[in-house]
Design a protein around this motif. Structure first.
Motif, PDB file in Angstrom:
ATOM      1  N   UNK A  38       0.800  -1.215   0.000  1.00  0.00           N
ATOM      2  CA  UNK A  38       0.000   0.000   0.000  1.00  0.00           C
ATOM      3  C   UNK A  38       0.834   1.268   0.000  1.00  0.00           C
ATOM      4  N   UNK A  39       2.042   1.208  -0.549  1.00  0.00           N
ATOM      5  CA  UNK A  39       2.871   2.408  -0.652  1.00  0.00           C
ATOM      6  C   UNK A  39       3.019   2.875  -2.084  1.00  0.00           C
ATOM      7  N   UNK A  40       2.591   2.067  -3.040  1.00  0.00           N
ATOM      8  CA  UNK A  40       2.787   2.438  -4.428  1.00  0.00           C
ATOM      9  C   UNK A  40       1.917   3.634  -4.805  1.00  0.00           C
ATOM     10  N   UNK A  41       2.527   4.618  -5.409  1.00  0.00           N
ATOM     11  CA  UNK A  41       1.802   5.801  -5.867  1.00  0.00           C
ATOM     12  C   UNK A  41       2.660   6.478  -6.915  1.00  0.00           C
ATOM     13  N   UNK A  42       2.139   7.553  -7.450  1.00  0.00           N
ATOM     14  CA  UNK A  42       2.900   8.311  -8.434  1.00  0.00           C
ATOM     15  C   UNK A  42       3.916   9.244  -7.768  1.00  0.00           C
ATOM     16  N   UNK A  43       3.909   9.309  -6.435  1.00  0.00           N
ATOM     17  CA  UNK A  43       4.883  10.130  -5.718  1.00  0.00           C
ATOM     18  C   UNK A  43       6.218   9.387  -5.717  1.00  0.00           C
ATOM     19  N   UNK A  44       7.143   9.863  -6.513  1.00  0.00           N
ATOM     20  CA  UNK A  44       8.421   9.173  -6.684  1.00  0.00           C
ATOM     21  C   UNK A  44       9.430   9.743  -5.680  1.00  0.00           C
ATOM     22  N   UNK A  45      10.008   8.898  -4.849  1.00  0.00           N
ATOM     23  CA  UNK A  45      10.994   9.391  -3.888  1.00  0.00           C
ATOM     24  C   UNK A  45      12.256   9.877  -4.588  1.00  0.00           C
ATOM     25  N   UNK A  46      12.957  10.782  -3.923  1.00  0.00           N
ATOM     26  CA  UNK A  46      14.218  11.297  -4.449  1.00  0.00           C
ATOM     27  C   UNK A  46      15.311  10.280  -4.137  1.00  0.00           C
ATOM     28  N   UNK A  47      15.476   9.336  -5.039  1.00  0.00           N
ATOM     29  CA  UNK A  47      16.350   8.204  -4.779  1.00  0.00           C
ATOM     30  C   UNK A  47      17.794   8.640  -4.562  1.00  0.00           C
ATOM     31  N   UNK A  48      18.275   9.561  -5.347  1.00  0.00           N
ATOM     32  CA  UNK A  48      19.662  10.007  -5.188  1.00  0.00           C
ATOM     33  C   UNK A  48      19.891  10.637  -3.821  1.00  0.00           C
ATOM     34  N   UNK A  49      18.897  11.380  -3.329  1.00  0.00           N
ATOM     35  CA  UNK A  49      19.023  11.991  -2.011  1.00  0.00           C
ATOM     36  C   UNK A  49      18.978  10.944  -0.898  1.00  0.00           C
ATOM     37  N   UNK A  50      18.279   9.847  -1.148  1.00  0.00           N
ATOM     38  CA  UNK A  50      18.124   8.802  -0.129  1.00  0.00           C
ATOM     39  C   UNK A  50      19.281   7.808  -0.106  1.00  0.00           C
ATOM     40  N   UNK A  51      20.025   7.713  -1.201  1.00  0.00           N
ATOM     41  CA  UNK A  51      21.069   6.695  -1.295  1.00  0.00           C
ATOM     42  C   UNK A  51      22.077   6.730  -0.138  1.00  0.00           C
ATOM     43  N   UNK A  52      22.581   7.905   0.281  1.00  0.00           N
ATOM     44  CA  UNK A  52      23.581   7.898   1.358  1.00  0.00           C
ATOM     45  C   UNK A  52      23.095   7.191   2.620  1.00  0.00           C
ATOM     46  N   UNK A  53      21.845   7.426   3.026  1.00  0.00           N
ATOM     47  CA  UNK A  53      21.321   6.752   4.217  1.00  0.00           C
ATOM     48  C   UNK A  53      21.265   5.241   3.998  1.00  0.00           C
ATOM     49  N   UNK A  54      20.697   4.825   2.877  1.00  0.00           N
ATOM     50  CA  UNK A  54      20.534   3.383   2.662  1.00  0.00           C
ATOM     51  C   UNK A  54      21.866   2.692   2.391  1.00  0.00           C
ATOM     52  N   UNK A  55      22.826   3.414   1.859  1.00  0.00           N
ATOM     53  CA  UNK A  55      24.145   2.817   1.686  1.00  0.00           C
ATOM     54  C   UNK A  55      24.788   2.514   3.041  1.00  0.00           C
ATOM     55  N   UNK A  56      24.530   3.352   4.039  1.00  0.00           N
ATOM     56  CA  UNK A  56      25.057   3.046   5.375  1.00  0.00           C
ATOM     57  C   UNK A  56      24.451   1.754   5.912  1.00  0.00           C
ATOM     58  N   UNK A  57      23.184   1.520   5.600  1.00  0.00           N
ATOM     59  CA  UNK A  57      22.546   0.278   6.049  1.00  0.00           C
ATOM     60  C   UNK A  57      23.087  -0.930   5.294  1.00  0.00           C
TER      61      UNK A  57
END
Length: 292
Positions: free
Chosen positions: A262-281
């Motif tokens: 239930x998260x799918x929508x046309x609101x596209x996250x800013x993947x490049x901005x999010x990468x640093x956080x998820x790369x730490x994980x």
């Protein structure tokens, strides 16, 4: 309409269609997808045919054969980020509402998990990578052995499996007394960890995580392993095979499915901005080059 490139793979993932599960009954009906049969609807017919192929061909012998093939982990080596970016070439053709690559769904799910459980960084990463096993489709695995709801092979098929009434007709395990009884080849309350699951992206990615010695907690691996096991965690089947410890897995799978479905929508996250956080994980729980 997005113009697709020649090399893109269309993914028919029936698990992303109708989910009228009682667990999510507070949702508006318009938010659920539709598994009803309509021979005049090309999309519904594709979904039905995919499940028909799955239920006809997923036998104990087939699953053992796919495990023998894939669990050598000699298909490709890549990082988590490279695998996620490969999903840019994967569009879920079964989704009638969106025409977005799976990597966007991955980040949408991860960000929802992060919002609800900011203290559980392992859950954020679990949501991000839960569909990575779908890369099998890039290496000649048919879609019916990659996507869709999973079920147990080696015992009587659960009553709540989609299209259950007629989709298993012709599957030889249904005529095999070793496999067609309530317990089949299993012992009572043996635990879901000890069941032989139909082959798909869940079981494969779980095995990839274990093979690569992930530092993710075991419950995270089980979320990935059983997130498509709807006949169990939402349909109420296979209770006779559960062990007491399985309740914890079910609890987290049901939490996770809120992000997956239930998260799918046309609101596209800013993947490049999010990468640093998820790369730490990734560096914390699943670093380096993985063997797939």
């Amino acid at each position: 309409m997005r113009i697709l490139k020649e090399h893109e793979i269309f993914f028919l993932d029936p698990s992303e269609l109708l989910r009228p599960e009682p667990t999510f009954a507070d949702k508006s009906p318009s938010q659920f997808r539709d598994y009803s049969v309509d021979t005049e609807d090309p999309l519904k017919e594709r979904v039905r045919r995919t499940y028909r192929e799955m239920h006809l061909n997923q036998t104990v012998d087939f699953v053992k054969g796919r495990r023998e093939h894939w669990l050598k982990f000699n298909t490709i080596k890549m990082t988590v980020r490279e695998a996620l970016e490969k999903l840019n070439d994967l569009v879920d053709e079964s989704d009638p509402d969106l025409d977005l690559p799976n990597i966007i769904h991955a980040f949408q799910a991860a960000e929802r998990a992060r919002s609800e459980f900011p203290e559980h960084d392992w859950l954020h990463l679990t949501a991000l990578i839960h569909d990575l096993g779908k890369i099998m489709a890039f290496y000649n695995e048919p879609q019916w052995a990659v996507v869709g709801d999973t079920f147990v092979v080696g015992c009587r098929w659960g009553d709540s499996i989609v299209y259950r009434n007629d989709s298993f007709v012709g599957n030889p395990d249904g005529d095999n007394p070793k496999y067609n009884t309530e317990y089949g080849m299993y012992k009572p309350n043996c635990g879901i960890d000890n069941l032989l699951m139909s082959w798909g992206h869940d079981e494969y990615m779980y095995s990839v995580l274990k093979h690569n010695k992930t530092k993710l907690p075991h419950v995270a691996c089980n979320i990935i392993r059983f997130h498509s096991f709807y006949p169990w965690h939402n349909g109420g089947d296979y209770k006779h095979l559960e062990a007491p410890k399985d309740e914890e897995t079910r609890k987290w799978v049901l939490i996770f499915n809120r992000y997956d479905l239930y998260t799918k929508s046309e609101v596209v996250p800013d993947i490049e901005a999010l990468w640093p956080y998820y790369q730490t994980l990734i560096d914390k729980y699943l670093p380096g080059v993985l063997e797939f």
